[in-house]
Design a protein around this motif. Structure first.
Motif, PDB file in Angstrom:
ATOM      1  N   GLU A 292      62.205   8.043  97.943  1.00 44.64           N
ATOM      2  CA  GLU A 292      62.800   8.637  99.149  1.00 44.64           C
ATOM      3  C   GLU A 292      62.437  10.118  99.236  1.00 44.64           C
ATOM      4  O   GLU A 292      62.339  10.794  98.223  1.00 44.64           O
ATOM      5  CB  GLU A 292      64.328   8.541  99.069  1.00 44.64           C
ATOM      6  N   GLN A 293      62.327  10.586 100.480  1.00 45.56           N
ATOM      7  CA  GLN A 293      62.038  12.004 100.700  1.00 45.56           C
ATOM      8  C   GLN A 293      63.220  12.880 100.270  1.00 45.56           C
ATOM      9  O   GLN A 293      63.048  14.039  99.890  1.00 45.56           O
ATOM     10  CB  GLN A 293      61.707  12.226 102.182  1.00 45.56           C
ATOM     11  N   HIS A 294      64.436  12.272 100.285  1.00 43.98           N
ATOM     12  CA  HIS A 294      65.636  13.040  99.916  1.00 43.98           C
ATOM     13  C   HIS A 294      65.512  13.656  98.524  1.00 43.98           C
ATOM     14  O   HIS A 294      66.050  14.718  98.266  1.00 43.98           O
ATOM     15  CB  HIS A 294      66.873  12.139  99.905  1.00 43.98           C
ATOM     16  N   LEU A 295      64.821  12.946  97.625  1.00 44.97           N
ATOM     17  CA  LEU A 295      64.718  13.445  96.248  1.00 44.97           C
ATOM     18  C   LEU A 295      64.108  14.848  96.218  1.00 44.97           C
ATOM     19  O   LEU A 295      64.529  15.689  95.428  1.00 44.97           O
ATOM     20  CB  LEU A 295      63.889  12.487  95.371  1.00 44.97           C
ATOM     21  N   GLU A 296      63.143  15.096  97.113  1.00 49.69           N
ATOM     22  CA  GLU A 296      62.512  16.423  97.130  1.00 49.69           C
ATOM     23  C   GLU A 296      63.524  17.498  97.541  1.00 49.69           C
ATOM     24  O   GLU A 296      63.522  18.595  97.010  1.00 49.69           O
ATOM     25  CB  GLU A 296      61.302  16.446  98.072  1.00 49.69           C
ATOM     26  N   HIS A 297      64.431  17.156  98.490  1.00 50.70           N
ATOM     27  CA  HIS A 297      65.485  18.116  98.872  1.00 50.70           C
ATOM     28  C   HIS A 297      66.399  18.389  97.675  1.00 50.70           C
ATOM     29  O   HIS A 297      66.802  19.513  97.418  1.00 50.70           O
ATOM     30  CB  HIS A 297      66.360  17.562 100.004  1.00 50.70           C
ATOM     31  N   TYR A 298      66.737  17.304  96.954  1.00 46.92           N
ATOM     32  CA  TYR A 298      67.673  17.441  95.832  1.00 46.92           C
ATOM     33  C   TYR A 298      67.055  18.274  94.705  1.00 46.92           C
ATOM     34  O   TYR A 298      67.726  19.092  94.089  1.00 46.92           O
ATOM     35  CB  TYR A 298      68.089  16.068  95.282  1.00 46.92           C
ATOM     36  N   ILE A 299      65.759  18.039  94.445  1.00 46.00           N
ATOM     37  CA  ILE A 299      65.086  18.798  93.376  1.00 46.00           C
ATOM     38  C   ILE A 299      65.021  20.281  93.749  1.00 46.00           C
ATOM     39  O   ILE A 299      65.336  21.161  92.948  1.00 46.00           O
ATOM     40  CB  ILE A 299      63.677  18.219  93.101  1.00 46.00           C
ATOM     41  N   TYR A 300      64.646  20.536  94.993  1.00 42.05           N
ATOM     42  CA  TYR A 300      64.566  21.921  95.472  1.00 42.05           C
ATOM     43  C   TYR A 300      65.959  22.566  95.417  1.00 42.05           C
ATOM     44  O   TYR A 300      66.120  23.709  94.965  1.00 42.05           O
ATOM     45  CB  TYR A 300      64.020  21.908  96.904  1.00 42.05           C
ATOM     46  N   GLY A 301      66.955  21.799  95.877  1.00 42.56           N
ATOM     47  CA  GLY A 301      68.338  22.288  95.857  1.00 42.56           C
ATOM     48  C   GLY A 301      68.797  22.584  94.438  1.00 42.56           C
ATOM     49  O   GLY A 301      69.466  23.597  94.186  1.00 42.56           O
ATOM     50  N   ALA A 302      68.439  21.712  93.496  1.00 41.42           N
ATOM     51  CA  ALA A 302      68.834  21.913  92.092  1.00 41.42           C
ATOM     52  C   ALA A 302      68.237  23.214  91.551  1.00 41.42           C
ATOM     53  O   ALA A 302      68.922  23.989  90.873  1.00 41.42           O
ATOM     54  CB  ALA A 302      68.373  20.722  91.249  1.00 41.42           C
ATOM     55  N   LEU A 303      66.971  23.466  91.888  1.00 40.99           N
ATOM     56  CA  LEU A 303      66.315  24.698  91.416  1.00 40.99           C
ATOM     57  C   LEU A 303      66.982  25.933  92.024  1.00 40.99           C
ATOM     58  O   LEU A 303      67.177  26.946  91.351  1.00 40.99           O
ATOM     59  CB  LEU A 303      64.830  24.679  91.771  1.00 40.99           C
ATOM     60  N   LEU A 304      67.336  25.835  93.317  1.00 42.26           N
ATOM     61  CA  LEU A 304      67.982  26.982  93.964  1.00 42.26           C
ATOM     62  C   LEU A 304      69.380  27.226  93.396  1.00 42.26           C
ATOM     63  O   LEU A 304      69.810  28.369  93.254  1.00 42.26           O
ATOM     64  CB  LEU A 304      68.044  26.780  95.481  1.00 42.26           C
ATOM     65  N   LEU A 305      70.087  26.138  93.070  1.00 40.94           N
ATOM     66  CA  LEU A 305      71.409  26.298  92.450  1.00 40.94           C
ATOM     67  C   LEU A 305      71.275  26.960  91.081  1.00 40.94           C
ATOM     68  O   LEU A 305      72.107  27.779  90.685  1.00 40.94           O
ATOM     69  CB  LEU A 305      72.090  24.927  92.294  1.00 40.94           C
ATOM     70  N   TRP A 306      70.213  26.613  90.375  1.00 36.09           N
ATOM     71  CA  TRP A 306      69.947  27.227  89.052  1.00 36.09           C
ATOM     72  C   TRP A 306      69.685  28.721  89.221  1.00 36.09           C
ATOM     73  O   TRP A 306      70.188  29.549  88.460  1.00 36.09           O
ATOM     74  CB  TRP A 306      68.756  26.522  88.407  1.00 36.09           C
ATOM     75  N   LEU A 307      68.924  29.061  90.252  1.00 39.27           N
ATOM     76  CA  LEU A 307      68.617  30.468  90.551  1.00 39.27           C
ATOM     77  C   LEU A 307      69.905  31.232  90.883  1.00 39.27           C
ATOM     78  O   LEU A 307      70.159  32.318  90.349  1.00 39.27           O
ATOM     79  CB  LEU A 307      67.650  30.513  91.744  1.00 39.27           C
ATOM     80  N   LEU A 308      70.723  30.633  91.744  1.00 33.39           N
ATOM     81  CA  LEU A 308      71.994  31.253  92.149  1.00 33.39           C
ATOM     82  C   LEU A 308      72.904  31.430  90.932  1.00 33.39           C
ATOM     83  O   LEU A 308      73.482  32.512  90.727  1.00 33.39           O
ATOM     84  CB  LEU A 308      72.674  30.350  93.199  1.00 33.39           C
ATOM     85  N   ASN A 309      73.007  30.382  90.133  1.00 34.29           N
ATOM     86  CA  ASN A 309      73.890  30.434  88.963  1.00 34.29           C
ATOM     87  C   ASN A 309      73.423  31.476  87.951  1.00 34.29           C
ATOM     88  O   ASN A 309      74.236  32.185  87.354  1.00 34.29           O
ATOM     89  CB  ASN A 309      73.972  29.046  88.318  1.00 34.29           C
ATOM     90  N   THR A 310      72.098  31.580  87.771  1.00 37.02           N
ATOM     91  CA  THR A 310      71.573  32.572  86.824  1.00 37.02           C
ATOM     92  C   THR A 310      71.893  33.984  87.323  1.00 37.02           C
ATOM     93  O   THR A 310      72.239  34.859  86.524  1.00 37.02           O
ATOM     94  CB  THR A 310      70.046  32.387  86.631  1.00 37.02           C
ATOM     95  N   GLY A 311      71.794  34.196  88.636  1.00 33.29           N
ATOM     96  CA  GLY A 311      72.153  35.492  89.222  1.00 33.29           C
ATOM     97  C   GLY A 311      73.615  35.825  88.971  1.00 33.29           C
ATOM     98  O   GLY A 311      73.960  36.942  88.559  1.00 33.29           O
ATOM     99  N   ILE A 312      74.491  34.840  89.195  1.00 38.99           N
ATOM    100  CA  ILE A 312      75.936  35.054  88.994  1.00 38.99           C
ATOM    101  C   ILE A 312      76.225  35.330  87.513  1.00 38.99           C
ATOM    102  O   ILE A 312      76.972  36.253  87.170  1.00 38.99           O
ATOM    103  CB  ILE A 312      76.737  33.819  89.482  1.00 38.99           C
ATOM    104  N   GLU A 313      75.614  34.533  86.639  1.00 36.55           N
ATOM    105  CA  GLU A 313      75.849  34.719  85.196  1.00 36.55           C
ATOM    106  C   GLU A 313      75.368  36.084  84.713  1.00 36.55           C
ATOM    107  O   GLU A 313      76.010  36.709  83.868  1.00 36.55           O
ATOM    108  CB  GLU A 313      75.139  33.611  84.397  1.00 36.55           C
ATOM    109  N   THR A 314      74.251  36.545  85.285  1.00 36.88           N
ATOM    110  CA  THR A 314      73.742  37.872  84.888  1.00 36.88           C
ATOM    111  C   THR A 314      74.761  38.956  85.257  1.00 36.88           C
ATOM    112  O   THR A 314      75.045  39.860  84.454  1.00 36.88           O
ATOM    113  CB  THR A 314      72.378  38.142  85.565  1.00 36.88           C
ATOM    114  N   VAL A 315      75.340  38.842  86.454  1.00 38.95           N
ATOM    115  CA  VAL A 315      76.368  39.811  86.873  1.00 38.95           C
ATOM    116  C   VAL A 315      77.553  39.759  85.912  1.00 38.95           C
ATOM    117  O   VAL A 315      78.046  40.797  85.438  1.00 38.95           O
ATOM    118  CB  VAL A 315      76.839  39.508  88.326  1.00 38.95           C
ATOM    119  N   LEU A 316      78.014  38.528  85.596  1.00 36.90           N
ATOM    120  CA  LEU A 316      79.198  38.384  84.733  1.00 36.90           C
ATOM    121  C   LEU A 316      78.941  38.907  83.318  1.00 36.90           C
ATOM    122  O   LEU A 316      79.823  39.514  82.703  1.00 36.90           O
ATOM    123  CB  LEU A 316      79.609  36.910  84.646  1.00 36.90           C
ATOM    124  N   ARG A 317      77.727  38.684  82.830  1.00 39.95           N
ATOM    125  CA  ARG A 317      77.409  39.132  81.469  1.00 39.95           C
ATOM    126  C   ARG A 317      77.404  40.659  81.393  1.00 39.95           C
ATOM    127  O   ARG A 317      77.875  41.240  80.420  1.00 39.95           O
ATOM    128  CB  ARG A 317      76.045  38.584  81.032  1.00 39.95           C
TER     129      ARG A 317
END
Lengths: 87, 414
Positions: free
Chosen positions: B320-345
């Motif tokens: 399904e094409q949806h998988l590509e959205h989910y993979i991209y979304g997962a990477l962006l969530l990782w990017l967002l989370n790393t940004g938040i964690e850097t601030v908290l650290r």
């Protein structure tokens, strides 16, 4: 021993997952090869997503159609032999 | 000293696994195809920023927010990011490995069965314990890096590329915007190096890892651009196979086939390790119940994640094409989370402003800007936003449930 049995059960469960998709009539490559070149043969590649993108091989002269919408196939003469390539 | 040296190799194997995975090779090769000779400097700039930040924050633990609702939202983002990473990227790469095995090595062997066997084998490693995971990770990554190095060296020293290197691409974007896009894309490769670690490396060791990783990717891009026309590289869905085949013919296909399968094992193993560690740690922070049996919790989490991947594969999500959205979304969530964690650290460990804190805040801002940029410029922003919102909502809900349950449990046991 108990641990080994648990691991074997987990392993066999994963091996069983392909059986979910096994109930489909299949034409092997030799049967298809024998038909290649015929004017009446229409190969329809209905692979989508990664089934299409990560495959190195694309069948020459195959028509690519969305598997969810086969309206394009309905316009083709019915006396043709249709081979659907899905995976 | 031996333990430290061993830890260096384990950490390097973990960091590098995402970079040398088939998924990354597609992104990095296509970036070379669209960006041409702008791509390597953009990648080097992204690596430099991530290395400097990693060197500054790697000794700092993540300090959770004191306000409970913010704590739940932050933990929810962490859970959402790691869960999305461990389910959707492995679903995609395992299917890729299945096709590679079927088309390169054994035509008669079903690709789906091979993907299932790989997943089962990786789960068994995780059930066997952390030592098995770390040892196997070194083997998987070393094998992948070796295979890619053979292709790169062959490309560089046996005949060389035959394409006209002065050819310029017609970019749909202005060059400055294209450079920004390549730079933001480069950040996605180095997020592994910014994850909190239990044991620390020296700045020099970290430098070797980042330097090695960046050199490998830049050399890969150089070779890819020398052998494959830019337009073909940009539009191909299997650029790594094209590069291997063009440089070494049938042998190249086999070497790339081995790299794809071992790279898949490495990245799935890494994401399972990352997600089970995060979930176990978060559960431990919420409730003392999980602190007493962390190994048991990790094994249970590995089994749950593997079952989720198996369900995704069995239900045909990879088709399904949806998988590509989910993979991209997962990477962006990782990017967002790393940004938040850097601030908290930084915020939790530095009470005053200094060059270190300003630099780390700046890096986090760049991560947030990259996140917004990728969401806006994605070809199906609506689906992507729905996925990200749902994932964040579910992650926060799970964190809230854990918080409520832990309150009840802790009250009973006290």
């Amino acid at each position: 021993m108990k641990r080994i049995i648990s691991l074997l059960i987990v392993f066999s469960l994963f091996l069983a997952t392909p059986l979910v998709a096994a109930d489909v009539a299949i034409m092997d490559k030799d049967e298809l090869k024998a038909l290649l070149g015929s004017d009446k043969l229409v190969i329809i590649d209905v692979r989508t997503g990664r089934d299409w993108t990560t495959s190195e091989f694309k069948i020459q002269d195959a028509i690519r159609v969305d598997g969810q919408d086969l309206s394009a196939v309905e316009t083709l003469p019915k006396e043709n032999t249709f081979v659907f390539y899905c995976a | 000293m031996r333990v430290m040296g061993n830890y260096f190799f384990i950490t390097a194997a973990m960091y590098l696994s995402w970079l040398v995975s088939p998924e990354s090779l597609v992104i990095v090769s296509r970036a070379a195809g669209t960006g041409g000779w702008l791509a390597p400097p953009a990648l080097a700039a992204a690596a430099t920023l991530c290395y400097c930040t990693a060197a500054l924050v790697q000794r700092l633990p993540v300090t959770r927010p004191a306000i409970r609702i913010i704590l739940i939202l932050q933990a929810g983002t962490d859970l959402a990011a790691k869960t999305a990473l461990v389910i959707f990227i492995p679903t995609g790469v395992l299917v890729t490995a299945g096709f590679t095995f079927n088309e390169t090595f054994l035509y008669w062997f079903p690709n789906f069965a091979f993907s299932a066997i790989l997943l089962a084998a990786l789960l068994i490693l995780h059930l066997a314990g952390n030592t098995a995971v770390e040892r196997s990770q070194q083997i998987f990554t070393l094998l992948t890096v070796t295979c890619l190095s053979i292709i790169i060296l062959s490309g560089l020293f046996t005949g060389g590329g035959h394409l006209d290197k002065t050819v310029q691409m017609d970019h749909p974007l202005p060059q400055s915007q294209h450079l920004i896009s390549l730079f933001f894309g480069g950040l996605l490769f180095f997020l592994g190096g910014l994850q909190p670690q239990k044991r620390q490396l020296t700045s020099l060791q970290l430098f070797f890892i980042f330097c090695g990783a960046t050199s490998l990717l830049i050399l890969w891009q150089t070779v890819a651009m020398s052998y494959i026309p830019h337009a073909k590289l940009a539009s191909s869905t299997i650029p790594y196979i094209l590069v291997g085949r063009e440089i070494l013919g049938q042998e190249g296909r086999i070497i790339i086939g081995i790299a794809t399968i071992s790279g898949t094992c490495a990245v799935v193993n890494y994401f399972l390790h990352l997600a089970t560690s995060t979930h176990t740690q978060l559960m431990g922070e919420f409730s003392s119940l999980f602190v007493t049996k962390p190994q048991m919790t990790r094994r249970a989490m590995a089994a749950i994640f593997s079952a989720a991947i198996a369900v995704c594969m069995a239900t045909g999500l990879a088709g399904e094409q949806h998988l590509e959205h989910y993979i991209y979304g997962a990477l962006l969530l990782w990017l967002l989370n790393t940004g938040i964690e850097t601030v908290l650290r930084v915020r939790g460990n530095h009470s005053t402003f200094s060059i270190t804190t300003i630099f780390c805040y700046m890096t986090s801002c760049i991560f947030f800007m990259a996140f917004i940029y990728f969401v806006i410029t994605y070809n199906d922003s609506t689906s992507l936003l729905i996925f990200i919102t749902l994932a964040l909502g579910l992650g926060s809900l799970l964190a809230a449930v854990m918080s409520v349950l832990s309150k009840k449990f802790n009250r009973k046991t006290s």
